[in-house]
Design a protein around this motif. Sequence first.
Motif, short mmCIF file in Angstrom:
data_model
loop_
_atom_site.label_atom_id
_atom_site.label_comp_id
_atom_site.label_asym_id
_atom_site.label_seq_id
_atom_site.Cartn_x
_atom_site.Cartn_y
_atom_site.Cartn_z
N VAL A 1 -0.62 -22.67 -68.57
CA VAL A 1 -1.42 -23.32 -69.61
C VAL A 1 -2.32 -24.38 -68.97
O VAL A 1 -3.51 -24.48 -69.29
N PHE A 2 -1.78 -25.15 -68.05
CA PHE A 2 -2.55 -26.18 -67.36
C PHE A 2 -3.70 -25.55 -66.56
O PHE A 2 -4.84 -26.02 -66.63
N ALA A 3 -3.41 -24.48 -65.83
CA ALA A 3 -4.45 -23.80 -65.04
C ALA A 3 -5.53 -23.24 -65.95
O ALA A 3 -6.73 -23.31 -65.63
N ASN A 4 -5.14 -22.68 -67.08
CA ASN A 4 -6.12 -22.14 -68.03
C ASN A 4 -7.03 -23.24 -68.57
O ASN A 4 -8.25 -23.07 -68.65
N SER B 1 -15.29 -23.47 -66.66
CA SER B 1 -15.97 -22.89 -65.50
C SER B 1 -16.14 -21.38 -65.67
O SER B 1 -17.19 -20.82 -65.33
N ILE B 2 -15.13 -20.72 -66.18
CA ILE B 2 -15.19 -19.27 -66.41
C ILE B 2 -16.25 -18.95 -67.46
O ILE B 2 -17.04 -18.02 -67.29
N ALA B 3 -16.31 -19.73 -68.52
CA ALA B 3 -17.32 -19.51 -69.57
C ALA B 3 -18.73 -19.71 -69.00
O ALA B 3 -19.64 -18.93 -69.31
N GLU B 4 -18.92 -20.72 -68.16
CA GLU B 4 -20.22 -20.96 -67.53
C GLU B 4 -20.62 -19.79 -66.64
O GLU B 4 -21.77 -19.37 -66.63
N GLN B 5 -19.67 -19.27 -65.87
CA GLN B 5 -19.95 -18.15 -64.99
C GLN B 5 -20.33 -16.89 -65.77
O GLN B 5 -21.23 -16.15 -65.38
N LYS B 6 -19.64 -16.65 -66.89
CA LYS B 6 -19.98 -15.50 -67.73
C LYS B 6 -21.38 -15.65 -68.31
O LYS B 6 -22.15 -14.69 -68.33
#
Length: 175
Positions: A23-26, A32-37
């Motif tokens: 949960v912490f890693a998510n 950052s993942i949303a920005e990359q997408k």
Amino acid sequence: MKDKIMPTIVLTIICVIASVLLVFANEQTKDSIAEQKELKFSKSVEALFGDTEIKLIDKDFGNSEIKAVAVTSDGRTAVQVCTDGYSKDGINVLIGIEKTGRVSGIEFISLGETPGLGSKVRDDINFRAQFMGNSDISSDFDAISGATFSSNGMKHAVETALEVYINNKEALLNG
């Protein structure tokens, strides 16, 4: 009795710790993942239409295969479709549609089809060319031999993009 309960307690503690760490890693990586997408989507739209201003439409138009829709300032539309080929959700493409309702380009976001067979839907220029300029995909099209599922998935992706565009043209172009 204690010997039977202790392994269960230890395993439960390990699972709780692992869950908290996940949960912490998510939480740390989701932005950052949303920005990359979003960046990958923008680059794909740029590959379709060149450097242009786009407006992202946050709606799936009642179709779970639609992942994103963008409209350029000059009225061209890019529809991201993620559909099944041979693999579940193996075809993730961006279909470019001109203001006239004709397919103007196909850009692959990702392809999870079998390398060498299903990947021909991306690599075979003649296969992709049969969709260009069409505003209606007829039932007759040349599938790639040995990659029928992938070919049908690609045809379905183009049909889905055109259907969303045709059924929602006014809403897309007028904002």
